[in-house]
Structures are given as structure tokens and as C-alpha cells.
Scaffold this motif. Structure first.
Motif: not given
Length: 538
Positions: A307-321
Motif C-alpha cells: 500500500x505504499x505510495x510515492x512520498x516526500x523527497x525534500x531535495x531543496x530543503x535538505x541541501x539548504x540544511x
């Protein structure tokens, strides 16, 4: 220590029975045997067994079998029965707390960035809340090490290195690593490994009692193999659980496979840059986590089928960190600049021969020669009254016999050296120990290991390296650390122009592509964020 609670009472009882039996006369033995026979028709056989060393072995094995049966527990994450007799949950927490300060020291301590630490902890707690142990208080720590590594201790202590953070491309990839380590904790893999190790150690006791050296050898080897890393079955189990937690927390699970590919590309590149012929999978994270792409893909597919669905990747927010994240060596632990190693905090530097490669770790600097030469360098505090010769012979090499011990003077620094020859797999190896006093309470140590057959031909180069050691000049400006710089690609930027902004050295374009997860056939796009490395020169 737990086995002693049942081994000692059983051993005492056996000895009492044995001495009582041996002290009886033949008539008494017959009467005793007849009496016992009335109670148990098989006692005569049992008595003969008890009078032999294998008899004690059998009793111990029977008792161990009882311990094993009582020590199986239901795994909270998998629902399966696992053998964890020698590490119950309360002991897991104690062992984790005990080992935590040692792990921090070994990997350079915790990385001091409060905002980044809070960010990592937030991701970890979101994932842990989706696990089968949501009430366990997990602790997430970023270690100040350039290695690409992550691991977990029993009791919920999870670690990632800043080297791994620099390599990851997005939040989903980092979350995949954390979820995998959480899976090891919830599946109680450390407790299983510890308990099996105890059994292996007890087995070695059994083998000695039974006088079976072959059994002893097999058990010893098996225990060592088990301790070296997680089994592939445990890795798949942690992958499956990790993907489950990722999907429950709303992350894209495909980042797990992408980061596994990226880790191997990084390992291959680092091995090539170091001039090593070793298997890349033997180092850092891949060494202790023997995972294969097909198993990771199986875990992802299984989770998606549930039942898994594509979810959050968060590239820009991660690189900013991770913008401005320390990259490579920390000046507090020494830095490599070309062929020169500089340790600003301790105050020394030296230069290695042409073609030699250096690998800096918090524990020691490792140097690899073009020939099969290995060198380790570290430093430590000593008593102010200790001279170099006494330190070499009475402290460092107190348990071995050194030859050719002599006092040396290196650029005004007083030291001592000595040698010994040991047996290696491919012939004799000459070890040279060098201890040089920097200040009244500080000593630098060199350990040279060279095949004896080539030692004479390379002695001059290694001697020049030793005698290049010197104190740092007082007027030397402080060294700045290399750091990750996040850059937004402009319309005129390309992979080639971005690679020119990487630190000077071979394979610049390849280093840029691996750092950013950009395939060989892929180009950068205007507007996308990429990682560069600012490495100031001394």
C-alpha cells in the motif's frame, strides 16, 4: 557473565557426584547402583556417562539447551521468535548508554551544529514514531567524521557521519539511512548477535572440555564471522522495516536504492583516488552493511505492494540544511594539503614521499605507499618527565622486544626509534617505531610496516619523511576547513564548469558527479541546486 550463574552450580554438583562415586568401595557402588536402578532403569548408563568428560559436556549442553529455549523472545518488529537470552531489552539500553561515549570519541565526537542536529533528530523521531517501538527514546547523533557511515547501538542510539550527510542528495535518502538503522534496533539485531556470541564462547568452553580442537576452531571462526557485520538476512530485514517506516512517515522509498548506488560509486571513486586495489565494498558503510541492490528493490516492492505510495523527497530543503557543512578533514583533527599533513591543534607537519596516499581518521593518519608499505601516525599526551627512549621501550613497546633502539634528533625535536621483524602472510615484515617529543607532554608516533625484502630500497624515502617532521611556525595563519557550498545552476553553467570549482586534484568531474548523484549521461539544468566544495588553500 550470565552463563556462570548456571555453569558453576552444575560443575560443583557434578564434582560432588564424581568424588562421592570414586570414594565408594566396589560393594558400596553396587548397592548404590542397585538402589538407583530401582528408581530409574537407565541410571547405570547415565552413571557411566557422568564419569567421563563427555558426560560433563552433555550436562552442560542440556542446560544450555534449556537456557536457549527459555531465551527465545517474540520480535516486536517481525513477530518471529529470536534467540536473545543474554541481552533482554533493559540490558540493551544499558549497553547502548555504556558504548555511546566510546563511539563518539572514536569518530571525532559529535558535530557541533545545533540547527543541523535538531533537523536530523526531527526526521529520526518521525520515523521512530512509525516503528513497533514508538515509546523507545531514540537518540540521533551526527558524528564529526568525514567517513560515509551510519550505525546503531542497542537501546536506540543511532549515528550518522557528516561525511554521509555530504554525500546524500535529499531528505528521503537520509531518512532511508535512518529508517534502516531504526530497523536494526526494532528487530533487536544487536541482542541476537550478542546472544549468539555468548553461545559461541560457551561452545569453545565445551570443546575444550571434550578435547575437540576441531570443534573449537569451527566455533571460533563462526563467532568472528558473526561479529564482523550484520548477516545478509538481517540487512534485508532492516531494509524491509526501514522502507515500511519510510512509507508510513510519508517519504519516497525509492531514495534507498538511489543512495545505495551512490554509496558504491563513492566507494569506487575513493578507492581509485587512493590508488588501492582493495574491494570498495570492504570500506565504511558497505563493509558493515552487506546489502545488494536486488534485496533493496525487493524490500521496496514488498512495501509498495502493501500500500505504499510515492512520498516526500525534500531535495531543496535538505541541501539548504547542509549548506556550509564541514567537508573532509577537520583542522582540529589535522588536514591533508597535497603531500603534506598539517595538524594545527597539536602543532606539527610532515611530508610523505611522492605517490603515497594519506587517509585521515579521528584515531590516526593512515599512509599507503606505492609499494606494499603501510604507515600509521598519531599523537598522545605523556607524563612531562618521560623521555623519548623510556616512552618507546617502557610504554609503547613494553610488551615486545625492540632491536636497534637509538636516540634521534629531528629538526631540534628529540625522539627515539627501534625495530622488530614479525612474520606476515607473504614473508617477514619489518616494523619501525618512531616516537618524537613535540612539547613537554606531547609525543608524535610513527609506525612503519614494510616487507623486509624491500625495506633497504625504500629506507631513504621513509627516512626523509620522518626527518621532514617539524613544528609549525608561529606566524603560520590558521587553516580554514573545506565546506559544502550549495549553488543554484545558472544558464551558462555546465558539469565541466562546475567541476572547475571543485578542489584541485584528479577526477574533478567525476567527483562532482558522484557528490551530486548526476549520471554520466546527465547534464545540469538551470535552476537546480548542486553541491560544490570550497577548499581554502594554506
Amino acid at each position: 557473565m550470565r552463563p556462570r550463574r548456571w555453569i558453576l552450580p552444575m560443575t560443583t554438583k557434578y564434582l560432588e557426584t564424581w568424588h562421592e562415586y570414586r570414594s565408594q568401595t566396589d560393594k558400596q557402588r553396587k548397592i548404590s547402583q542397585f538402589s538407583v536402578l530401582k528408581k530409574n532403569m537407565h541410571s547405570n548408563i547415565a552413571l557411566r556417562i557422568l564419569t567421563s568428560a563427555p558426560g560433563l559436556l552433555l550436562l552442560l549442553l542440556m542446560s544450555l539447551g534449556s537456557q536457549i529455549l527459555q531465551g527465545c523472545s517474540i520480535n516486536p518488529a517481525t513477530g518471529e521468535q529470536n534467540f536473545t537470552a543474554f541481552m533482554p531489552p533493559e540490558k540493551e539500553l544499558r549497553e547502548g548508554r555504556k558504548a555511546d561515549p566510546h563511539i563518539r570519541r572514536q569518530f571525532g565526537g559529535a558535530y557541533t551544529d545545533a540547527a543541523l542536529s535538531a533537523y536530523i533528530t526531527g526526521i529520526g523521531r518521525r520515523l521512530a514514531a512509525q516503528s513497533e517501538l514508538p515509546n523507545l527514546k531514540f537518540t540521533f547523533t551526527v558524528l564529526n567524521s568525514p567517513d560515509v557511515n551510519a550505525f546503531a547501538l542497542p537501546g536506540g542510539f543511532v549515528y550518522v557521519t557528516r561525511g554521509l550527510l555530504a554525500l546524500a542528495d535529499n531528505e528521503a535518502q537520509l531518512a532511508g539511512v535512518l529508517a534502516h538503522e531504526i530497523g536494526h534496533v526494532t528487530a533487536r539485531h544487536a541482542a541476537q548477535r550478542y546472544s549468539r556470541t555468548v553461545v559461541a564462547q560457551i561452545g569453545r568452553v565445551f570443546a575444550r572440555l571434550a578435547d575437540q580442537p576441531i570443534l573449537d576452531s569451527v566455533l571460533s571462526t563462526g563467532g568472528q564471522i558473526y561479529l564482523s557485520s550484520y548477516s545478509r538476512e538481517q540487512e534485508f530485514e532492516a531494509d524491509h522495516l526501514g522502507v515500511r517506516y519510510l512509507i508510513r512517515a510519508g517519504y519516497d522509498p525509492t531514495g534507498v536504492a538511489a543512495f545505495l548506488t551512490k554509496m558504491r560509486q563513492h566507494a569506487i571513486l575513493e578507492t581509485k583516488l587512493a590508488g588501492s586495489r582493495q574491494d570498495p565494498d570492504r570500506f565504511q558503510l558497505l563493509a558493515t552493511h552487506p546489502r545488494t541492490m536486488d534485496r533493496v528493490q525487493r524490500a521496496i516492492k514488498k512495501a509498495q505492494d502493501e500500500g505504499g505510495k510515492p512520498g516526500r523527497v525534500g531535495r531543496e530543503s535538505y541541501l539548504e540544511q547542509i549548506d556550509s557543512l564541514l567537508y573532509g578533514d577537520d583542522p582540529e583533527q589535522g588536514v591533508i594539503r597535497g603531500r603534506t599533513f598539517i595538524h594545527p591543534k597539536v602543532g606539527f607537519r610532515f611530508t610523505v614521499p611522492v605517490g603515497y596516499k594519506m587517509l585521515n581518521t579521528p584515531a590516526a593518519l593512515q599512509i599507503f605507499g606505492t609499494e606494499p608499505v603501510r604507515i600509521a601516525v598519531d599523537h598522545l599526551r605523556v607524563r612531562p618527565s618521560t623521555n623519548a627512549v623510556d616512552f618507546l621501550t617502557s610504554d609503547w613497546a613494553a610488551s615486545i622486544s625492540l632491536q636497534n633502539v637509538e636516540r634521534i634528533n629531528i629538526n631540534g625535536l628529540i625522539g627515539a626509534t627501534g625495530t622488530r621483524v614479525v612474520r606476515g602472510k607473504k614473508g617477514p615484515i619489518t616494523q619501525r617505531l618512531v616516537a618524537v617529543r613535540l612539547e613537554h607532554d606531547s609525543i608524535v608516533r610513527f609506525l612503519f610496516m614494510t616487507p623486509s625484502r624491500i625495506s633497504p630500497s625504500i629506507n631513504h624515502a621513509l627516512r626523509r619523511m620522518t626527518y621532514s617532521l617539524e613544528r609549525l611556525p608561529a606566524e603560520m595563519p590558521p587553516l580554514k576547513a573545506a565546506r559544502i557550498r550549495v549553488h543554484r545552476v545558472g544558464p551558462r553553467d555546465s558539469v565541466e564548469t562546475m567541476a572547475l570549482q571543485m578542489p584541485v586534484g584528479p577526477q574533478a568531474e567525476r567527483r562532482f558527479r558522484v557528490l551530486n548523484g548526476i549520471a554520466d549521461s546527465e547534464a545540469v539544468r538551470p535552476g537546480m541546486l548542486v553541491k560544490l566544495v570550497d577548499e581554502p588553500q594554506p
